[in-house]
Design a protein around this motif. Sequence first.
Motif, PDB file in Angstrom:
ATOM      1  N   ASP A 133     -12.343  -2.258  -0.895  1.00 30.09           N
ATOM      2  CA  ASP A 133     -10.873  -2.644  -0.482  1.00 30.09           C
ATOM      3  C   ASP A 133     -11.170  -2.019   1.068  1.00 30.09           C
ATOM      4  N   ILE A 175     -10.992   5.474   2.144  1.00 34.94           N
ATOM      5  CA  ILE A 175     -10.745   4.024   1.445  1.00 34.94           C
ATOM      6  C   ILE A 175     -12.275   3.038   0.732  1.00 34.94           C
ATOM      7  N   VAL A 211      -4.342   6.427  -2.510  1.00 32.71           N
ATOM      8  CA  VAL A 211      -3.507   5.311  -2.025  1.00 32.71           C
ATOM      9  C   VAL A 211      -4.294   3.957  -3.116  1.00 32.71           C
ATOM     10  N   CYS A 212      -3.058   3.123  -2.908  1.00 38.10           N
ATOM     11  CA  CYS A 212      -2.361   2.087  -3.624  1.00 38.10           C
ATOM     12  C   CYS A 212      -2.180   1.073  -3.486  1.00 38.10           C
ATOM     13  N   VAL A 213      -3.346  -0.062  -3.997  1.00 37.83           N
ATOM     14  CA  VAL A 213      -2.272  -1.537  -3.303  1.00 37.83           C
ATOM     15  C   VAL A 213      -1.853  -1.583  -4.247  1.00 37.83           C
ATOM     16  N   ALA A 215      -2.672   3.551   5.314  1.00 36.93           N
ATOM     17  CA  ALA A 215      -2.640   4.966   4.526  1.00 36.93           C
ATOM     18  C   ALA A 215      -2.335   5.713   5.594  1.00 36.93           C
ATOM     19  N   THR A 250       0.839  -1.127   0.380  1.00 37.13           N
ATOM     20  CA  THR A 250      -0.059   0.199  -0.148  1.00 37.13           C
ATOM     21  C   THR A 250       0.678   1.074   0.199  1.00 37.13           C
ATOM     22  N   THR A 251       0.848   2.024  -0.797  1.00 42.23           N
ATOM     23  CA  THR A 251       1.547   3.211  -1.129  1.00 42.23           C
ATOM     24  C   THR A 251       0.313   4.565  -1.372  1.00 42.23           C
ATOM     25  N   ARG A 258      -7.113  -1.245   4.852  1.00 44.80           N
ATOM     26  CA  ARG A 258      -6.337  -0.399   3.584  1.00 44.80           C
ATOM     27  C   ARG A 258      -5.667   1.393   4.560  1.00 44.80           C
TER      28      ARG A 258
END
Length: 273
Positions: free
Chosen positions: A59, A55, A25-27, A68, A3-4, A64
């Motif tokens: 997800d 989110i 927020v990316c997975v 984040a 997660t970035t 997440r």
Amino acid sequence: MTTTLRPTEPLQHASDGTRSRRYQVCVNSRPVGGIHLGTSPSFGATVARILDLCIEEPDRRRGRATVAALAAEEVARGWGCRQIEVQVPADAEAALRLVEALGYVHRNRGMEKRLGLPPELPAGSRGRPMTEAEFEAWLGHESEAYARSWMERGVPETTAYERARRDHVTALPQGRSTENMWFSVLEHEGTRVGTLWLGLRGDKVHVYNVEADEAHRGRGHGRTLMLLAETRTIAADRHVVSLSVFAGNTPAERLYESLGYEATQYVLYKSLL
């Protein structure tokens, strides 16, 4: 899975000196939500704020938001922030559990009460306008107490005093004569027993400060001051009273709850070591 946070805009600089930036927020590079991070207009560049964190439904409940929020703390450290804060609506129980689990500590909470008929003050009690001389003495005392309340909750001394100065200058540009601000003294049987500062905030009246004088505490005058606030609110043709109470001020919290005030939001903070 990784997660970035991925920036979706350049770093924004506002006229009040704050900065902010929005991130996806990316997975594994797949967008699953967003976060908006900024700095505090009240405490300056050393205090970050999570302005929004969302989110997407598919997800959620997978950690997440936790990752984040932790990533946002790293961004804030990179900005040179020493503390981060967040406001959570009182009905957002899942969000409150999340930030508490991440080590955030309650700083204060907002409360409100919707009014009906004006209450009657106890026999022998009456409110009157504060005189100019009383206002000058009260303002010095209130500013000092306000700054110390912030220091007791993790704010550095210099920052706390600067916030107290700035907040009072902003709220009271014309001092006691500032429009839509009311300063009252409560008397009981002819003796001064407390003070009250109220002001309009939109369609509500906000209690900025309520204090029973030290020599007269423990005698119910704090409750009477709050009844005076409700009376003044109705006289101003408003029907909601709002206030903010510092966490740990147990007597005040119990008083407001007993009078029917309900929490609307919580403010929590965390030191960034």
